[in-house]
Motif scaffolding. Structure first.
Motif, PDB file in Angstrom:
ATOM      1  N   ALA A   1      23.624  53.572  47.783  1.00 60.25           N
ATOM      2  CA  ALA A   1      24.306  53.216  49.085  1.00 60.25           C
ATOM      3  C   ALA A   1      24.209  52.470  49.262  1.00 60.25           C
ATOM      4  CB  ALA A   1      25.285  54.607  48.751  1.00 60.25           C
ATOM      5  N   ALA A   2      23.288  52.117  49.728  1.00 63.30           N
ATOM      6  CA  ALA A   2      23.312  50.891  50.766  1.00 63.30           C
ATOM      7  C   ALA A   2      23.495  49.390  50.626  1.00 63.30           C
ATOM      8  CB  ALA A   2      21.624  51.393  51.103  1.00 63.30           C
ATOM      9  N   LEU A   3      23.084  49.523  49.168  1.00 64.97           N
ATOM     10  CA  LEU A   3      22.977  47.786  48.587  1.00 64.97           C
ATOM     11  C   LEU A   3      24.800  47.493  48.087  1.00 64.97           C
ATOM     12  CD1 LEU A   3      20.581  47.506  46.228  1.00 64.97           C
ATOM     13  CD2 LEU A   3      21.094  46.430  48.227  1.00 64.97           C
ATOM     14  N   THR A   4      25.610  48.945  47.738  1.00 61.75           N
ATOM     15  CA  THR A   4      27.085  49.182  47.524  1.00 61.75           C
ATOM     16  C   THR A   4      27.840  48.778  48.484  1.00 61.75           C
ATOM     17  OG1 THR A   4      26.408  50.224  45.319  1.00 61.75           O
ATOM     18  CG2 THR A   4      28.911  50.017  45.676  1.00 61.75           C
ATOM     19  N   ALA A   5      27.356  49.046  49.508  1.00 61.14           N
ATOM     20  CA  ALA A   5      28.133  49.417  51.226  1.00 61.14           C
ATOM     21  C   ALA A   5      27.781  47.672  52.052  1.00 61.14           C
ATOM     22  CB  ALA A   5      27.214  50.110  52.341  1.00 61.14           C
ATOM     23  N   ALA A   6      26.665  47.298  51.904  1.00 61.89           N
ATOM     24  CA  ALA A   6      26.627  45.936  51.920  1.00 61.89           C
ATOM     25  C   ALA A   6      27.350  44.473  51.535  1.00 61.89           C
ATOM     26  CB  ALA A   6      24.845  46.190  51.813  1.00 61.89           C
ATOM     27  N   HIS A   7      27.618  45.171  50.038  1.00 63.74           N
ATOM     28  CA  HIS A   7      27.674  44.174  49.538  1.00 63.74           C
ATOM     29  C   HIS A   7      29.574  45.074  48.235  1.00 63.74           C
ATOM     30  CE1 HIS A   7      24.670  41.627  49.694  1.00 63.74           C
ATOM     31  NE2 HIS A   7      24.191  42.676  49.379  1.00 63.74           N
ATOM     32  N   ALA A   8      29.969  45.045  49.265  1.00 63.70           N
ATOM     33  CA  ALA A   8      31.701  45.785  48.749  1.00 63.70           C
ATOM     34  C   ALA A   8      32.512  44.489  47.261  1.00 63.70           C
ATOM     35  CB  ALA A   8      32.356  45.580  49.813  1.00 63.70           C
ATOM     36  N   GLU A   9      31.972  43.615  47.163  1.00 65.72           N
ATOM     37  CA  GLU A   9      32.647  42.898  46.245  1.00 65.72           C
ATOM     38  C   GLU A   9      32.107  43.874  44.244  1.00 65.72           C
ATOM     39  OE1 GLU A   9      28.724  40.161  47.678  1.00 65.72           O
ATOM     40  OE2 GLU A   9      30.508  41.681  48.829  1.00 65.72           O
ATOM     41  N   LEU A  10      30.238  44.727  44.734  1.00 65.20           N
ATOM     42  CA  LEU A  10      30.070  44.994  43.598  1.00 65.20           C
ATOM     43  C   LEU A  10      30.920  46.097  43.079  1.00 65.20           C
ATOM     44  CD1 LEU A  10      26.081  45.453  45.153  1.00 65.20           C
ATOM     45  CD2 LEU A  10      27.547  43.395  43.349  1.00 65.20           C
ATOM     46  N   GLU A  11      31.967  46.561  43.731  1.00 68.89           N
ATOM     47  CA  GLU A  11      32.511  47.613  42.957  1.00 68.89           C
ATOM     48  C   GLU A  11      33.900  47.304  42.198  1.00 68.89           C
ATOM     49  OE1 GLU A  11      32.828  51.282  45.126  1.00 68.89           O
ATOM     50  OE2 GLU A  11      32.251  50.363  47.117  1.00 68.89           O
ATOM     51  N   ALA A  12      33.975  45.644  42.498  1.00 62.78           N
ATOM     52  CA  ALA A  12      34.941  45.227  41.606  1.00 62.78           C
ATOM     53  C   ALA A  12      34.674  45.376  40.465  1.00 62.78           C
ATOM     54  CB  ALA A  12      35.322  44.082  41.533  1.00 62.78           C
ATOM     55  N   GLU A  13      35.890  45.416  39.231  1.00 62.05           N
ATOM     56  CA  GLU A  13      35.244  45.448  37.917  1.00 62.05           C
ATOM     57  C   GLU A  13      34.139  44.780  36.847  1.00 62.05           C
ATOM     58  OE1 GLU A  13      35.994  47.314  34.709  1.00 62.05           O
ATOM     59  OE2 GLU A  13      36.955  48.817  36.297  1.00 62.05           O
ATOM     60  N   ASP A  14      34.809  42.853  37.494  1.00 61.16           N
ATOM     61  CA  ASP A  14      33.357  41.823  37.004  1.00 61.16           C
ATOM     62  C   ASP A  14      33.735  41.066  38.338  1.00 61.16           C
ATOM     63  OD1 ASP A  14      32.033  40.118  35.551  1.00 61.16           O
ATOM     64  OD2 ASP A  14      34.022  39.727  34.027  1.00 61.16           O
ATOM     65  N   PHE A  15      32.064  41.721  39.400  1.00 58.78           N
ATOM     66  CA  PHE A  15      32.427  40.600  40.054  1.00 58.78           C
ATOM     67  C   PHE A  15      32.180  39.909  40.025  1.00 58.78           C
ATOM     68  CE2 PHE A  15      27.848  41.536  40.419  1.00 58.78           C
ATOM     69  CZ  PHE A  15      27.434  40.544  40.668  1.00 58.78           C
ATOM     70  N   ALA A  16      31.481  39.468  39.111  1.00 60.18           N
ATOM     71  CA  ALA A  16      30.980  38.122  38.806  1.00 60.18           C
ATOM     72  C   ALA A  16      32.587  37.188  38.329  1.00 60.18           C
ATOM     73  CB  ALA A  16      29.841  38.135  37.384  1.00 60.18           C
ATOM     74  N   ALA A  17      33.932  37.659  37.897  1.00 61.64           N
ATOM     75  CA  ALA A  17      35.314  36.645  37.276  1.00 61.64           C
ATOM     76  C   ALA A  17      35.819  36.690  37.871  1.00 61.64           C
ATOM     77  CB  ALA A  17      35.001  37.561  36.114  1.00 61.64           C
ATOM     78  N   SER A  18      35.477  37.196  39.191  1.00 58.90           N
ATOM     79  CA  SER A  18      36.370  37.088  40.964  1.00 58.90           C
ATOM     80  C   SER A  18      35.867  35.529  41.261  1.00 58.90           C
ATOM     81  CB  SER A  18      35.821  38.202  42.345  1.00 58.90           C
ATOM     82  OG  SER A  18      34.204  37.041  42.423  1.00 58.90           O
ATOM     83  N   PRO A  19      37.359  35.571  42.438  1.00 56.43           N
ATOM     84  CA  PRO A  19      38.308  33.984  41.962  1.00 56.43           C
ATOM     85  C   PRO A  19      36.566  32.906  42.882  1.00 56.43           C
ATOM     86  CG  PRO A  19      39.257  35.634  42.964  1.00 56.43           C
ATOM     87  CD  PRO A  19      38.620  36.663  42.169  1.00 56.43           C
ATOM     88  N   HIS A  20      36.394  34.271  44.349  1.00 53.45           N
ATOM     89  CA  HIS A  20      35.156  33.354  44.582  1.00 53.45           C
ATOM     90  C   HIS A  20      33.993  34.244  44.037  1.00 53.45           C
ATOM     91  CE1 HIS A  20      38.297  33.052  47.440  1.00 53.45           C
ATOM     92  NE2 HIS A  20      38.077  34.178  47.491  1.00 53.45           N
ATOM     93  N   PRO A  21      32.604  32.763  44.158  1.00 54.21           N
ATOM     94  CA  PRO A  21      31.352  33.530  43.574  1.00 54.21           C
ATOM     95  C   PRO A  21      31.002  33.624  44.606  1.00 54.21           C
ATOM     96  CG  PRO A  21      31.470  31.067  44.212  1.00 54.21           C
ATOM     97  CD  PRO A  21      33.355  31.352  45.483  1.00 54.21           C
TER      98      PRO A  21
END
Length: 96
Positions: free
Chosen positions: A29-49
């Protein structure tokens, strides 16, 4: 006697493993809260690295999930062993 207490009495390691499971849930929960981008479907493929921290957090979450799975399997095997001991004749429980 409470079923959980009986289980811990026959397998004391489960008490510490339950604490570990709670810690793993809190860590995820703490890691996910600290890194909201992790909740995206495919965060590695997001427009921002993703940041290096987010990548490491994702790797940690994978390891947390694997450890949680192993802990569930271990607890299930303990429960199955105890249930088997209740119904199996004594000769089947003794070593061959």
């Amino acid at each position: 006697m409470d079923a959980h207490l009986e289980l811990v009495l026959c397998a004391p390691e489960l008490a510490v493993l339950a604490a570990l499971e709670a810690t793993l849930r809190a860590s995820a929960a703490a890691l996910t809260a600290a890194h909201a981008e992790l909740e995206a479907e495919d965060f590695a493929a997001s427009p921002h690295p993703p940041s290096a921290q987010a990548c490491l957090a994702a790797a940690l979450l994978i390891q947390v999930e694997a450890l949680q799975h192993s802990l569930r399997r271990y607890r299930t095997l303990i429960v199955m062993r105890e249930e088997w001991a209740l119904v199996a004749p004594p000769s089947e429980l003794s070593p061959s």
